[in-house]
Design an enzyme around this catalytic site. Structure first.
Site, PDB file in Angstrom:
ATOM      1  N   GLY A  18       0.863  -1.299   0.090  1.00 34.92           N
ATOM      2  CA  GLY A  18       0.025   0.007   0.132  1.00 34.92           C
ATOM      3  C   GLY A  18       0.799   1.290   0.127  1.00 34.92           C
ATOM      4  O   GLY A  18       0.488   2.188   0.576  1.00 34.92           O
ATOM      5  N   GLY A  21      -0.628   4.919  -0.453  1.00 32.18           N
ATOM      6  CA  GLY A  21      -1.551   5.528   0.176  1.00 32.18           C
ATOM      7  C   GLY A  21      -1.055   6.798   1.033  1.00 32.18           C
ATOM      8  O   GLY A  21       0.382   6.704   1.049  1.00 32.18           O
ATOM      9  N   THR A 109      -3.184  -1.432  10.045  1.00 25.82           N
ATOM     10  CA  THR A 109      -4.573  -1.243   9.490  1.00 25.82           C
ATOM     11  C   THR A 109      -5.556  -1.345  10.548  1.00 25.82           C
ATOM     12  O   THR A 109      -5.549  -2.141  11.439  1.00 25.82           O
ATOM     13  CB  THR A 109      -4.692  -2.385   8.505  1.00 25.82           C
ATOM     14  OG1 THR A 109      -3.815  -2.305   7.559  1.00 25.82           O
ATOM     15  CG2 THR A 109      -6.246  -2.199   7.728  1.00 25.82           C
ATOM     16  N   ALA A 132      -0.906  -2.731  16.042  1.00 26.84           N
ATOM     17  CA  ALA A 132      -1.352  -1.295  16.986  1.00 26.84           C
ATOM     18  C   ALA A 132      -2.145  -0.612  16.342  1.00 26.84           C
ATOM     19  O   ALA A 132      -1.936  -0.402  15.065  1.00 26.84           O
ATOM     20  CB  ALA A 132      -0.216  -0.860  17.413  1.00 26.84           C
ATOM     21  N   HIS A 165     -10.865  13.185  12.569  1.00 29.09           N
ATOM     22  CA  HIS A 165      -9.912  12.736  11.270  1.00 29.09           C
ATOM     23  C   HIS A 165     -10.420  13.579  10.324  1.00 29.09           C
ATOM     24  O   HIS A 165     -11.349  13.957   9.998  1.00 29.09           O
ATOM     25  CB  HIS A 165      -9.844  11.069  11.173  1.00 29.09           C
ATOM     26  CG  HIS A 165      -8.905  10.428  12.076  1.00 29.09           C
ATOM     27  ND1 HIS A 165      -9.353   9.987  13.548  1.00 29.09           N
ATOM     28  CD2 HIS A 165      -7.687  10.214  12.263  1.00 29.09           C
ATOM     29  CE1 HIS A 165      -8.712   9.441  14.132  1.00 29.09           C
ATOM     30  NE2 HIS A 165      -7.471   9.480  13.467  1.00 29.09           N
ATOM     31  N   LYS A 169     -11.281   9.062   5.866  1.00 25.05           N
ATOM     32  CA  LYS A 169     -11.142   8.077   6.830  1.00 25.05           C
ATOM     33  C   LYS A 169     -12.584   7.521   6.687  1.00 25.05           C
ATOM     34  O   LYS A 169     -13.686   7.945   6.644  1.00 25.05           O
ATOM     35  CB  LYS A 169     -10.988   8.485   8.301  1.00 25.05           C
ATOM     36  CG  LYS A 169     -10.797   7.411   9.150  1.00 25.05           C
ATOM     37  CD  LYS A 169      -9.979   7.808  10.326  1.00 25.05           C
ATOM     38  CE  LYS A 169     -10.211   6.434  11.343  1.00 25.05           C
ATOM     39  NZ  LYS A 169      -9.287   5.422  11.019  1.00 25.05           N
ATOM     40  N   GLY A 175      -9.819   3.200  15.267  1.00 28.17           N
ATOM     41  CA  GLY A 175      -9.306   2.384  16.076  1.00 28.17           C
ATOM     42  C   GLY A 175      -8.517   2.718  17.214  1.00 28.17           C
ATOM     43  O   GLY A 175      -8.870   2.217  18.354  1.00 28.17           O
TER      44      GLY A 175
HETATM   45  P1  NAD Z   1      -5.040   5.160   2.042  1.00 29.00           P
HETATM   46  O1  NAD Z   1      -6.512   4.743   1.734  1.00 29.00           O
HETATM   47  O2  NAD Z   1      -4.465   6.473   1.899  1.00 29.00           O
HETATM   48  O3  NAD Z   1      -3.809   3.874   1.776  1.00 29.00           O
HETATM   49  C1  NAD Z   1      -4.152   2.374   1.827  1.00 29.00           C
HETATM   50  C2  NAD Z   1      -3.580   2.074   0.675  1.00 29.00           C
HETATM   51  O4  NAD Z   1      -3.525   0.758   0.536  1.00 29.00           O
HETATM   52  C3  NAD Z   1      -4.168   2.425  -0.668  1.00 29.00           C
HETATM   53  O5  NAD Z   1      -3.142   3.108  -1.463  1.00 29.00           O
HETATM   54  C4  NAD Z   1      -4.701   1.352  -1.454  1.00 29.00           C
HETATM   55  O6  NAD Z   1      -4.782   1.392  -2.724  1.00 29.00           O
HETATM   56  C5  NAD Z   1      -3.611   0.141  -0.633  1.00 29.00           C
HETATM   57  N1  NAD Z   1      -4.041  -1.139  -0.642  1.00 29.00           N
HETATM   58  C6  NAD Z   1      -5.334  -1.806  -0.464  1.00 29.00           C
HETATM   59  N2  NAD Z   1      -5.545  -3.040  -0.811  1.00 29.00           N
HETATM   60  C7  NAD Z   1      -4.197  -3.296  -0.996  1.00 29.00           C
HETATM   61  C8  NAD Z   1      -3.689  -4.463  -1.578  1.00 29.00           C
HETATM   62  N3  NAD Z   1      -4.162  -5.638  -1.413  1.00 29.00           N
HETATM   63  N4  NAD Z   1      -2.231  -4.676  -1.693  1.00 29.00           N
HETATM   64  C9  NAD Z   1      -1.722  -3.517  -1.846  1.00 29.00           C
HETATM   65  N5  NAD Z   1      -2.049  -2.098  -1.550  1.00 29.00           N
HETATM   66  C10 NAD Z   1      -3.452  -2.163  -0.916  1.00 29.00           C
HETATM   67  O7  NAD Z   1      -5.181   4.954   3.535  1.00 29.00           O
HETATM   68  P2  NAD Z   1      -4.180   5.678   4.802  1.00 29.00           P
HETATM   69  O8  NAD Z   1      -4.812   6.686   5.602  1.00 29.00           O
HETATM   70  O9  NAD Z   1      -2.938   5.492   4.365  1.00 29.00           O
HETATM   71  O10 NAD Z   1      -4.675   4.336   6.165  1.00 29.00           O
HETATM   72  C11 NAD Z   1      -4.320   3.088   5.776  1.00 29.00           C
HETATM   73  C12 NAD Z   1      -4.741   2.329   6.952  1.00 29.00           C
HETATM   74  O11 NAD Z   1      -3.829   2.755   8.039  1.00 29.00           O
HETATM   75  C13 NAD Z   1      -6.133   2.529   7.510  1.00 29.00           C
HETATM   76  O12 NAD Z   1      -6.674   1.299   8.220  1.00 29.00           O
HETATM   77  C14 NAD Z   1      -5.890   3.598   8.686  1.00 29.00           C
HETATM   78  O13 NAD Z   1      -7.043   3.761   9.684  1.00 29.00           O
HETATM   79  C15 NAD Z   1      -4.789   2.996   9.273  1.00 29.00           C
HETATM   80  N6  NAD Z   1      -3.893   4.021  10.018  1.00 29.00           N
HETATM   81  C16 NAD Z   1      -3.373   3.503  11.195  1.00 29.00           C
HETATM   82  C17 NAD Z   1      -2.542   4.149  11.825  1.00 29.00           C
HETATM   83  C18 NAD Z   1      -1.793   3.747  13.040  1.00 29.00           C
HETATM   84  O14 NAD Z   1      -0.809   4.257  13.731  1.00 29.00           O
HETATM   85  N7  NAD Z   1      -2.177   2.328  13.103  1.00 29.00           N
HETATM   86  C19 NAD Z   1      -2.270   5.605  11.517  1.00 29.00           C
HETATM   87  C20 NAD Z   1      -2.807   6.148  10.516  1.00 29.00           C
HETATM   88  C21 NAD Z   1      -3.633   5.133   9.742  1.00 29.00           C
END
Ligand code: NAD
Length: 279
Positions: A18, A21, A109, A132, A165, A169, A175
């Site tokens: 990803g 993203g 995620t 986490a 957020h 989102k 989470g």
């Molecule tokens: P985003 O939509 O910008 O990015 C997600 C990326 O994953 C996208 O580019 C999408 O195309 C890609 N993706 C989806 N399925 C895929 C696959 N099978 N193979 C490869 N790539 C794939 O979202 P984001 O804002 O970057 O957030 C991503 C996740 O992280 C969300 O669940 C968000 O809530 C989480 N997040 C967690 C934290 C943390 O600290 N744990 C912090 C920020 C965001």
């Protein structure tokens, strides 16, 4: 390891699924800048227009010499560690690749169901997995302080959790907000499932004593803001955290990656990585 790990090609190979993203791009920057890490590749979904594009540093625009691929299994095979901030279905699939190829899996995620999480538990029998809801140091400290405060204050103090957020989102409450609810419930010695109040609309009746309430705001490009308030008659205690930039989560994820690589198989969280007390 010697100091110039990258030059001597001894840096740890970190892949990012990803990588196009919001979090993926922040991770690319942190990995490219880290002296002990080398970017081994990045993937996107098969049908993404980003597949085939050059992976560039998100700030400097520097060419990493790699292009975005679509073969996640190959990336797991060619990496010491893979960092995964994608979506639940992808993370479940990736955890199978981690176990199959002995690759450390750092999973950020959110929105994972208990059924989805079983895949991470399963992989953790074979490899180190760090999972986490929030990888920032500050939020994990907030988790700890929330549990501590909840253990010291009785249910005369109504606990309310507020999060905001960016407009893109897709899951709510975040989470992290749910994690804060878990910590508050643990501190108070109750089951969050029994006391959480997630939706209020219309004639709701009075607040139930002992409930833990959630409220959600969405808008703009807010990287993440969370507060936990303890509200009694005539006084309120508010613990809060504001993320200024996604890089804080990316830095935490890379810290977790370098920490996990020497650990035995198991499911870890950021309390383990940061050495925060669990009880
Ligand atoms: P985003 O939509 O910008 O990015 C997600 C990326 O994953 C996208 O580019 C999408 O195309 C890609 N993706 C989806 N399925 C895929 C696959 N099978 N193979 C490869 N790539 C794939 O979202 P984001 O804002 O970057 O957030 C991503 C996740 O992280 C969300 O669940 C968000 O809530 C989480 N997040 C967690 C934290 C943390 O600290 N744990 C912090 C920020 C965001």
């Amino acid at each position: 390891m010697p100091e110039d790990y990258k030059v001597q090609n001894q840096a740890l190979k970190i892949g990012i699924v990803g990588c196009g993203g919001r979090m993926g791009q922040a991770l690319v920057g942190v990995v490219l800048d880290h002296p002990k890490a080398r970017l081994s590749g990045g993937t996107e979904q098969q049908d993404s227009l980003r597949v085939g594009q050059t992976i560039r540093h998100p700030v400097t625009g520097a060419d990493s010499g790699l292009v975005i691929g679509a073969n996640a299994e190959q990336l797991f095979e060619n990496s010491d560690i893979v960092i995964d901030f994608t979506c639940p279905t992808a993370t479940v699939m990736h955890s199978g690749f981690a176990a199959k190829h002995g690759t450390v899996h750092i999973a950020g995620t959110t929105g994972m169901t208990p059924e989805d999480e079983k895949a991470l538990h399963h992989a953790a029998k074979t490899v180190p997995v760090v999972y986490a809801a929030n990888f920032s140091l500050g939020v994990n400290l907030l988790f700890y302080l929330t549990r501590k405060a909840a253990s010291l204050l009785d249910d005369e103090y109504d606990i309310e959790i507020l999060e905001m957020h960016h407009r893109h989102k897709v899951d709510a409450p975040s989470g992290t907000a749910l994690g804060l609810g878990q910590q508050a419930a643990r501190g108070r010695g109750v089951d969050l499932g029994q006391v959480s109040d997630r939706v209020r609309d219309g004639i709701t009746g009075e607040r139930k004593r002992g409930d833990i309430g959630f409220a959600v705001l969405r808008g703009g490009n807010v990287a993440g803001e969370h507060s936990v308030s303890f509200n009694a008659p005539d006084e309120r205690i508010i613990l809060s955290h504001k993320a200024g930039d996604r890089a804080i989560f990316a830095r935490g994820a890379v810290k977790a990656a370098l920490w996990a690589v020497d650990r035995p198989a198991g499911l870890y969280d950021m309390f383990d990585v940061l050495g925060l007390p669990k009880e």
